[in-house]
Structure formats: structure tokens, C-alpha cells
Design a protein around this motif. Structure first.
Motif, mmCIF file in Angstrom:
data_model
loop_
_atom_site.group_PDB
_atom_site.id
_atom_site.type_symbol
_atom_site.label_atom_id
_atom_site.label_comp_id
_atom_site.label_asym_id
_atom_site.label_seq_id
_atom_site.Cartn_x
_atom_site.Cartn_y
_atom_site.Cartn_z
ATOM 1 N N THR A 194 44.025 0.187 16.603
ATOM 2 C CA THR A 194 44.293 -1.250 16.462
ATOM 3 C C THR A 194 43.009 -1.984 16.079
ATOM 4 N N VAL A 195 41.920 -1.612 16.721
ATOM 5 C CA VAL A 195 40.640 -2.250 16.402
ATOM 6 C C VAL A 195 40.243 -1.941 14.950
ATOM 7 N N MET A 196 40.446 -0.688 14.544
ATOM 8 C CA MET A 196 40.100 -0.310 13.168
ATOM 9 C C MET A 196 40.927 -1.128 12.171
ATOM 10 N N ALA A 197 42.217 -1.275 12.464
ATOM 11 C CA ALA A 197 43.077 -2.053 11.567
ATOM 12 C C ALA A 197 42.611 -3.500 11.519
ATOM 13 N N ALA A 198 42.205 -4.034 12.674
ATOM 14 C CA ALA A 198 41.727 -5.419 12.721
ATOM 15 C C ALA A 198 40.427 -5.563 11.925
ATOM 16 N N VAL A 199 39.567 -4.563 12.009
ATOM 17 C CA VAL A 199 38.306 -4.595 11.257
ATOM 18 C C VAL A 199 38.591 -4.600 9.758
ATOM 19 N N VAL A 200 39.508 -3.755 9.336
ATOM 20 C CA VAL A 200 39.847 -3.690 7.902
ATOM 21 C C VAL A 200 40.465 -5.010 7.451
ATOM 22 N N ALA A 201 41.370 -5.560 8.281
ATOM 23 C CA ALA A 201 42.006 -6.836 7.923
ATOM 24 C C ALA A 201 40.958 -7.949 7.842
ATOM 25 N N ALA A 202 40.038 -7.953 8.801
ATOM 26 C CA ALA A 202 38.996 -8.979 8.802
ATOM 27 C C ALA A 202 38.097 -8.817 7.580
ATOM 28 N N ALA A 203 37.803 -7.577 7.213
ATOM 29 C CA ALA A 203 36.958 -7.327 6.046
ATOM 30 C C ALA A 203 37.642 -7.828 4.777
ATOM 31 N N LEU A 204 38.965 -7.620 4.687
ATOM 32 C CA LEU A 204 39.714 -8.104 3.521
ATOM 33 C C LEU A 204 39.657 -9.623 3.423
ATOM 34 N N MET A 205 39.545 -10.265 4.577
ATOM 35 C CA MET A 205 39.480 -11.720 4.589
ATOM 36 C C MET A 205 38.066 -12.223 4.330
ATOM 37 N N GLY A 206 37.092 -11.310 4.296
ATOM 38 C CA GLY A 206 35.711 -11.696 4.023
ATOM 39 C C GLY A 206 34.876 -11.962 5.261
ATOM 40 N N VAL A 207 35.371 -11.574 6.421
ATOM 41 C CA VAL A 207 34.654 -11.874 7.657
ATOM 42 C C VAL A 207 33.343 -11.091 7.755
ATOM 43 N N PHE A 208 33.242 -9.976 7.053
ATOM 44 C CA PHE A 208 32.023 -9.172 7.096
ATOM 45 C C PHE A 208 31.234 -9.278 5.795
ATOM 46 N N GLY A 209 31.369 -10.399 5.130
ATOM 47 C CA GLY A 209 30.644 -10.572 3.875
ATOM 48 C C GLY A 209 31.498 -10.143 2.692
ATOM 49 N N GLY A 210 30.928 -10.241 1.500
ATOM 50 C CA GLY A 210 31.681 -9.892 0.308
ATOM 51 C C GLY A 210 32.682 -10.990 -0.026
ATOM 52 N N THR A 211 33.655 -10.643 -0.839
ATOM 53 C CA THR A 211 34.648 -11.651 -1.239
ATOM 54 C C THR A 211 35.767 -11.712 -0.212
#
Lengths: 151, 171
Positions: free
Chosen positions: B32-49
Motif C-alpha cells: 500500500t505504501v509503495m502504491a501511494a509512493v508511485v501515485a504521489a510521484a505521478l502527481m509530482g510530489v517527489f519532483g519532476g512533472t
């Protein structure tokens, strides 16, 4: 200091993520899984070395990684609990031909996996020839056949 | 025999179902945490677009804006666009980046190329000739974080207006 910290962080990150993948995921490497592992190693390389491609940095990173591997193995040897936390320990999936379906579902092992292990390891033909099928910590499945008189 | 090894029927094995179930629960929580990390990354929470990684700062006069991502990653490019509005045309435009912003950032590329670059104690001024003459009056700075953490500084123009820019870079 940064080299050691970076290597340690990468080590523990990989330890956690590979354990989350489960033991079955790591034992079954088909061609595509092998390619994924190669890609992971490439992705991790930049995090380990960063902009510093010097020989010294490489020695520091490798020493740190091997040191942590040794430390973990010593710790696992001394702590059965840690070994179980990291690997979950061996798990009986079949006993006297009867499947533990809930365990199989949680471990993501299906009947064809067990039958394949039975054929590969023991040359068995049927499920009722299996006395025990155990999912080992390595992710492989050990088969103990029934004795002829018990089948 | 070690304590953890038990005999089940006639099989000596260190199976521990209680621990195994805990491991399974932890694994699923980890997924669940991994999925949340990927979802957050797609939203740009970890930088990038990503839709959550956009910020526009407008000058008090409203005549120019700075568009930049508030989140970046070390050594990864962070684009910062300074746009002049209202059909602006400049014989010589100047954009100033403060030292406090440049302390944590390298400017790897400026588009269009600056005709002159003047470095002073408080920052660096980039001069552009005929900005907006044939195209929109936009200057893009490609920034590269050199350290992780927050870099806060100011962007200014020739008329003395300044806006504050803050970018957090992940390691």
C-alpha cells in the motif's frame, strides 16, 4: 562519509523493497524478471556512485555493501526472530496431499507451482504423492514424497 | 534442538505461523505504501512533472511572472520560466537571480541565450537583447540543484521588482 551513508541507505532500501516483494517473487526469475533485475541494478548504480566515479569511492561503496551483508548474516545467525521477520520462515503448503489454500493464496503459490516442483525435484506425477510441500525462505518449494506404502 | 524448530507430525521444521501472518500483514501494508509512493510521484510530489508540482509567482505590477516547480531532485533539471506579459518588447531585458537562490543551484542553460551575464555580490544579472521581438518574451533558466534541501531566493527585473522563489530538492 557520504559514500558510506549512500551505500547503507541503498542497501536497506533494497532489503526492504525485496522483502516486500516476497520470497516467491525473488525465486522465480524468468527472462523478463531477469531483465527487470538488470534495470534495477542500473537504476541503483547512479544512487550509489553519484558523480564520483573514482576508484576510492568504488572501494568504499563495495566495502560498505559487503560489510552490511556480513553484518546482516551474523545478526540473522544469532537471531532466529530476525530471520523469521525478514523471510517469514519455511511454510508448509501441502501435507499428506492436502492443500493449505489460504497459505498458498497469501504466499502467491498455486497448484501448478507445486506440481512443477514435484516433477522437477522428485519426478512425482500427482498431488497425492506429496507428503509435504514446503515453501522455503529462499522462495523455492521443497517436496517430500510419500513413501510407497503411504501413497 | 533449537527452540524455533518444532516437530509437526514427523517433520522437524521451524515454521512459525504467528510470525508468518505478521510478515504477510506487513508486506501488504508495504505494498500500500509503495502504491501511494508511485501515485504521489505521478502527481509530482517527489519532483519532476506533475499537477502538484507547479507554482506561478506573479510580480506586484502583474507585468511578469515566474513559473517554477516547488519540488525538485538533486542533479535533476528544474526549469524556471520568467515570462513578461502584455506583448512586452524589450531592446534589453534584464533578469536577476539572487545569490541565495544560486547558492544551491547551478544554471546549466538559459533560453534564449543571454547576451551578457554580470555577476555581483548579491546575484547574477542576465541581459537579453530584443526579447519579445519575434517571439513571446519568455526566458527559461534550467536549474540543477547541487544539494538537497530548500533553496530560497529572489528573481528580479530591471525595474527593481522582485519575487521570492523557493525550491525544495530531494536527495
Amino acid at each position: 562519509m557520504e559514500s558510506v551513508l549512500r551505500a547503507a541507505l541503498v542497501y536497506f532500501m533494497l532489503l526492504v523493497l525485496f522483502n516486500l516483494a516476497g520470497k516467491r517473487a525473488m525465486s522465480e526469475t524468468n527472462t523478463f524478471d531477469f531483465v527487470v533485475l538488470l534495470i534495477i541494478s542500473e537504476a541503483v548504480q547512479n544512487a550509489l556512485i553519484g558523480e564520483d566515479a573514482s576508484f576510492t569511492n568504488t572501494v568504499l561503496v563495495v566495502t560498505t555493501l559487503l560489510g552490511l551483508t556480513i553484518a546482516m548474516s551474523v545478526w540473522k545467525y544469532r537471531s532466529a526472530r530476525l530471520e523469521k521477520v525478514l523471510g517469514g520462515g519455511p511454510l508448509i503448503l501441502v501435507r499428506h496431499g492436502q492443500l493449505f489454500e489460504d497459505r498458498m493464496r497469501m504466499a502467491r503459490v498455486d497448484v501448478p507451482d507445486i506440481l512443477m516442483a514435484a516433477r522437477n525435484g522428485q519426478g512425482l506425477e500427482r498431488l497425492d504423492q506429496i507428503k509435504y510441500a514446503v515453501l522455503e525462505e529462499s522462495g523455492s518449494i521443497s517436496i517430500i514424497p510419500r513413501q510407497e506404502s503411504q501413497a | 534442538m533449537p527452540d524455533e524448530v518444532r516437530r509437526l507430525d514427523d517433520l522437524d521444521i521451524e515454521q512459525d505461523m504467528r510470525m508468518q501472518r505478521r510478515v504477510w500483514v506487513a508486506q501488504r501494508a508495504g505494498w500500500t505504501v509503495m502504491a501511494a509512493v508511485v501515485a504521489a510521484a505521478l502527481m509530482g510530489v517527489f519532483g519532476g512533472t506533475g499537477p502538484l508540482n507547479r507554482r506561478v509567482v506573479t510580480a506586484a505590477s502583474g507585468r511578469w511572472t515566474v513559473r517554477h516547480p516547488p519540488l525538485g531532485r538533486m542533479t535533476a533539471e528544474v526549469p524556471m520560466r520568467v515570462a513578461f506579459h502584455g506583448g512586452a518588447r524589450f531592446n534589453v531585458a534584464r533578469v536577476w537571480l539572487s545569490t541565495s537562490l544560486l547558492d544551491g543551484m547551478n544554471v546549466t542553460r538559459v533560453t534564449p541565450e543571454a547576451t551578457r551575464r554580470v555577476a555581483r555580490a548579491d546575484g547574477v544579472t542576465y541581459e537579453f537583447e530584443r526579447l519579445g521581438a519575434s517571439d513571446a518574451a519568455v526566458v527559461t533558466f534550467s536549474l540543477q540543484p547541487t544539494r538537497w534541501g530548500r533553496a530560497t531566493g529572489q528573481v528580479g527585473t530591471r525595474d527593481g521588482e522582485r519575487v521570492t522563489v523557493s525550491i525544495f530538492s530531494f536527495p
